[in-house]
Design an enzyme around this catalytic site. Structure first.
Site, PDB file in Angstrom:
ATOM      1  N   HIS A   1      13.970 -13.947   4.375  1.00 18.39           N
ATOM      2  CA  HIS A   1      13.087 -12.786   4.513  1.00 18.39           C
ATOM      3  C   HIS A   1      13.941 -11.412   4.570  1.00 18.39           C
ATOM      4  CE1 HIS A   1       9.323 -11.112   6.631  1.00 18.39           C
ATOM      5  NE2 HIS A   1      10.214  -9.932   6.575  1.00 18.39           N
TER       6      HIS A   1
ATOM      7  N   HIS B   1      14.385  -7.712   2.920  1.00 17.66           N
ATOM      8  CA  HIS B   1      13.887  -6.618   1.805  1.00 17.66           C
ATOM      9  C   HIS B   1      14.560  -5.981   0.922  1.00 17.66           C
ATOM     10  CE1 HIS B   1       9.666  -6.750   3.652  1.00 17.66           C
ATOM     11  NE2 HIS B   1      10.166  -7.225   4.801  1.00 17.66           N
TER      12      HIS B   1
ATOM     13  N   ARG C   1      14.828   5.908  -8.297  1.00 20.84           N
ATOM     14  CA  ARG C   1      14.095   6.517  -9.446  1.00 20.84           C
ATOM     15  C   ARG C   1      14.323   6.093 -10.832  1.00 20.84           C
ATOM     16  NH1 ARG C   1      15.259  12.497  -6.938  1.00 20.84           N
ATOM     17  NH2 ARG C   1      14.817  12.176  -4.859  1.00 20.84           N
TER      18      ARG C   1
ATOM     19  N   ASP D   1       5.885  -8.320  -3.180  1.00 26.01           N
ATOM     20  CA  ASP D   1       4.881  -8.230  -2.092  1.00 26.01           C
ATOM     21  C   ASP D   1       3.989  -6.572  -2.044  1.00 26.01           C
ATOM     22  OD1 ASP D   1       6.632  -5.967  -0.983  1.00 26.01           O
ATOM     23  OD2 ASP D   1       6.325  -6.327   1.109  1.00 26.01           O
TER      24      ASP D   1
ATOM     25  N   GLY E   1       4.142  -4.031   5.152  1.00 27.90           N
ATOM     26  CA  GLY E   1       3.848  -2.862   5.667  1.00 27.90           C
ATOM     27  C   GLY E   1       3.100  -2.955   6.888  1.00 27.90           C
TER      28      GLY E   1
ATOM     29  N   HIS F   1       3.625 -11.449   5.388  1.00 31.04           N
ATOM     30  CA  HIS F   1       3.864 -11.006   6.696  1.00 31.04           C
ATOM     31  C   HIS F   1       2.514 -11.045   7.828  1.00 31.04           C
ATOM     32  CE1 HIS F   1       7.171  -8.961   4.737  1.00 31.04           C
ATOM     33  NE2 HIS F   1       7.633  -8.510   6.102  1.00 31.04           N
TER      34      HIS F   1
ATOM     35  N   GLU G   1       3.428  -9.852  13.193  1.00 33.66           N
ATOM     36  CA  GLU G   1       4.603  -8.916  13.454  1.00 33.66           C
ATOM     37  C   GLU G   1       4.092  -7.734  14.529  1.00 33.66           C
ATOM     38  OE1 GLU G   1       6.350  -6.706  10.236  1.00 33.66           O
ATOM     39  OE2 GLU G   1       8.216  -6.403  11.315  1.00 33.66           O
TER      40      GLU G   1
ATOM     41  N   ASP H   1      15.713  -9.353   7.496  1.00 34.56           N
ATOM     42  CA  ASP H   1      14.636  -8.246   7.222  1.00 34.56           C
ATOM     43  C   ASP H   1      14.810  -7.166   6.365  1.00 34.56           C
ATOM     44  OD1 ASP H   1      11.911  -7.774   6.908  1.00 34.56           O
ATOM     45  OD2 ASP H   1      11.785  -7.216   9.216  1.00 34.56           O
TER      46      ASP H   1
HETATM   47  O1  LIG Z   1       5.119   2.815  -2.187  1.00 33.42           O
HETATM   48  C1  LIG Z   1       4.150   3.546  -1.600  1.00 33.42           C
HETATM   49  O2  LIG Z   1       3.915   4.309  -2.135  1.00 33.42           O
HETATM   50  C2  LIG Z   1       3.635   3.130  -0.350  1.00 33.42           C
HETATM   51  C3  LIG Z   1       2.461   3.534   0.058  1.00 33.42           C
HETATM   52  C4  LIG Z   1       1.966   3.505   1.079  1.00 33.42           C
HETATM   53  C5  LIG Z   1       2.423   2.482   2.031  1.00 33.42           C
HETATM   54  C6  LIG Z   1       3.401   1.605   1.579  1.00 33.42           C
HETATM   55  C7  LIG Z   1       3.701   0.787   2.710  1.00 33.42           C
HETATM   56  O3  LIG Z   1       3.135   0.321   3.244  1.00 33.42           O
HETATM   57  C8  LIG Z   1       5.352   0.485   2.302  1.00 33.42           C
HETATM   58  C9  LIG Z   1       5.942  -0.446   3.495  1.00 33.42           C
HETATM   59  C10 LIG Z   1       7.151  -1.244   3.072  1.00 33.42           C
HETATM   60  O4  LIG Z   1       7.772  -1.909   3.985  1.00 33.42           O
HETATM   61  C11 LIG Z   1       7.990  -3.073   3.781  1.00 33.42           C
HETATM   62  N1  LIG Z   1       8.978  -3.791   4.657  1.00 33.42           N
HETATM   63  C12 LIG Z   1      10.291  -3.677   5.209  1.00 33.42           C
HETATM   64  N2  LIG Z   1      10.206  -4.445   6.126  1.00 33.42           N
HETATM   65  C13 LIG Z   1       8.925  -4.736   6.758  1.00 33.42           C
HETATM   66  C14 LIG Z   1       8.629  -5.367   7.861  1.00 33.42           C
HETATM   67  O5  LIG Z   1       9.401  -5.892   8.621  1.00 33.42           O
HETATM   68  N3  LIG Z   1       7.168  -5.362   7.846  1.00 33.42           N
HETATM   69  C15 LIG Z   1       6.463  -5.401   7.033  1.00 33.42           C
HETATM   70  N4  LIG Z   1       6.772  -4.488   6.100  1.00 33.42           N
HETATM   71  C16 LIG Z   1       7.993  -4.294   5.752  1.00 33.42           C
HETATM   72  C17 LIG Z   1       7.388  -3.745   2.752  1.00 33.42           C
HETATM   73  O6  LIG Z   1       7.954  -4.520   1.746  1.00 33.42           O
HETATM   74  C18 LIG Z   1       6.617  -2.689   2.272  1.00 33.42           C
HETATM   75  O7  LIG Z   1       7.276  -2.412   0.687  1.00 33.42           O
HETATM   76  C19 LIG Z   1       4.081   2.094   0.558  1.00 33.42           C
HETATM   77 ZN   LIG Z   2       9.817  -7.960   6.576  1.00 35.99          ZN
END
Ligand SMILES: O=C(O)c1cccc(C(=O)CC[C@H]2O[C@@H](n3cnc4c(=O)[nH]cnc43)[C@H](O)[C@@H]2O)c1
Ligand SMILES: [Zn+2]
Length: 353
Positions: A27, A29, A82, A149, A183, A210, A213, A291
């Site tokens: 786990h 990212h 990018r 994901d 997310g 996930h 959490e 994480d």
């Molecule tokens: O990329 C975008 O444009 C976008 C737009 C709206 C919402 C999102 C997300 O929700 C991105 C969240 C992102 O966070 C990552 N992540 C990393 N660590 C964790 C964790 O501990 N728990 C949940 N999510 C996590 C996840 O993989 C998402 O990519 C993006």
């Molecule tokens: Zn995570």
């Protein structure tokens, strides 16, 4: 931000054992693994970004008030990626950092939607991660696999795009083994993602969302029932529901526990209140993970040290934890046997010194 690490260090001799212990990371990212060194390099490539280039300033920047703030900062780092060359650099350098910690196998959670919606060509994206995967295996000996994901908060458009990228045979990368959901959980019910998980599972991918959490055990039940989860990312709130713990134990549905992450995002108040011991006592298979390690001021070695302290483990106990991760990974049987043998040989050699 790093304060919770200082008093979580295991005794010195265990720290040395952990440092050389062969490990699997299930786990972690992709973007969340960008070290200050990698972030600085990306920020220098894209100087219009708000992300600091100075690694020291990043420590403050990576101090979160809550989960929503974490996602906001996370997305500012996503904005630094990018071009396909940025994707390749990030992936290859993350593998280098994993290899330094004796990680033999890692399932890296990648959010392709975040890159394709920012204009990176989908074919070039897949080629970049695959190129880095092959180079990392050849040069560092670390085997990488992908979990694509859905960024839950981005809604069903993101779910559709992620399912398409994961299941289209012309695009699907060789290293892809699983399908996830990340997310925020608050306001993002799991059941709505069922059709996308159904498609991914039908295409041969494993389900690893996930859940639990930042919300209660009902989210973990939803992940099991609707998304057919085979492992749960975090699952922290499962401790509040004894029936759920029994179910996880009976069906060997492992929890991907990330203790320091839970403190950094304020999902758990203190390490001493972390329910990891309750999971183990209930017979749930626990794996230890990092994480978003640089964002949380940690690494996998430190997470093993934290687990040793919270669970009162010695070298053999730590070796069992490492083997848990190999066992519930999506590596093939021969690969699992090879790493588990390596863990046993290393541990026996260490104890015979
Ligand atoms: O990329 C975008 O444009 C976008 C737009 C709206 C919402 C999102 C997300 O929700 C991105 C969240 C992102 O966070 C990552 N992540 C990393 N660590 C964790 C964790 O501990 N728990 C949940 N999510 C996590 C996840 O993989 C998402 O990519 C993006
Ligand atoms: Zn995570």
């Amino acid at each position: 931000m790093t304060q919770h690490l200082v008093d979580s260090r295991a005794p010195r001799d265990l720290t040395a054992f952990i440092a050389e212990l062969p490990k699997a990371e299930l786990h972690v990212h992709h973007v969340g693994s960008a070290s200050p060194r990698i972030v600085s390099e990306l920020a220098a490539r894209h100087p219009d970004s708000e992300v600091p280039t100075d690694p020291a300033a990043l420590v403050d920047y990576f101090t979160f008030t809550d989960f929503a703030h974490f996602v906001e900062v996370y997305l500012s780092v996503v904005d630094l990626i990018r071009t396909p060359e940025d994707v390749r650099l990030l992936t290859y350098e993350v593998a280098r950092d994993l290899a330094r910690q004796q990680v033999r196998y890692a399932e890296l959670t990648i959010t392709p939607f975040s890159s394709t919606r920012r204009g990176i060509d989908e074919r070039a994206f897949m080629d970049a991660i695959e190129d880095a995967r092959k180079a990392a295996e050849a040069e560092f000996g670390t085997v990488l696999r992908w979990c694509f994901d859905i960024p839950g908060e981005a809604g069903l458009e993101a779910a559709e795009e992620t399912a398409r990228l994961a299941t289209d045979e012309r695009l699907r990368p060789e290293g892809l083994v699983s399908f996830g959901l990340g997310g925020p959980e608050v306001g993002v019910p799991r059941p709505q993602f069922k059709p996308y998980f159904d498609r991914a599972i039908a295409a041969g991918l494993h389900s690893v969302p996930h859940a639990g959490e930042t919300t209660g055990p009902e989210t973990v039940w939803d992940a099991l029932t609707h998304l057919r989860a085979e492992r749960i990312g975090h699952g922290t709130s499962s401790a509040q529901d004894p029936k759920l713990l029994a179910h996880l134990a009976e069906h060997r549905i492992a929890l991907e526990v990330c203790p320091t992450s839970n403190i950094a995002t304020r999902a758990v108040r203190t390490l001493d209140e972390h329910p990891i011991k309750e999971f183990v006592e209930a017979g749930v298979v626990v794996t230890i993970n990092s994480d978003d390690p640089p964002m949380f001021g940690t690494d996998l070695d430190n997470e093993y040290a934290v687990a040793a302290r919270l669970l009162g483990l010695d070298e053999r106990g730590l070796a069992e934890l490492a083997k848990n991760a190999v066992e519930v990974s999506f590596l093939d049987a021969a690969g699992k046997a090879r790493i588990k043998d390596e863990i046993d040989t290393y541990t026996a050699g260490w104890l015979d010194r």
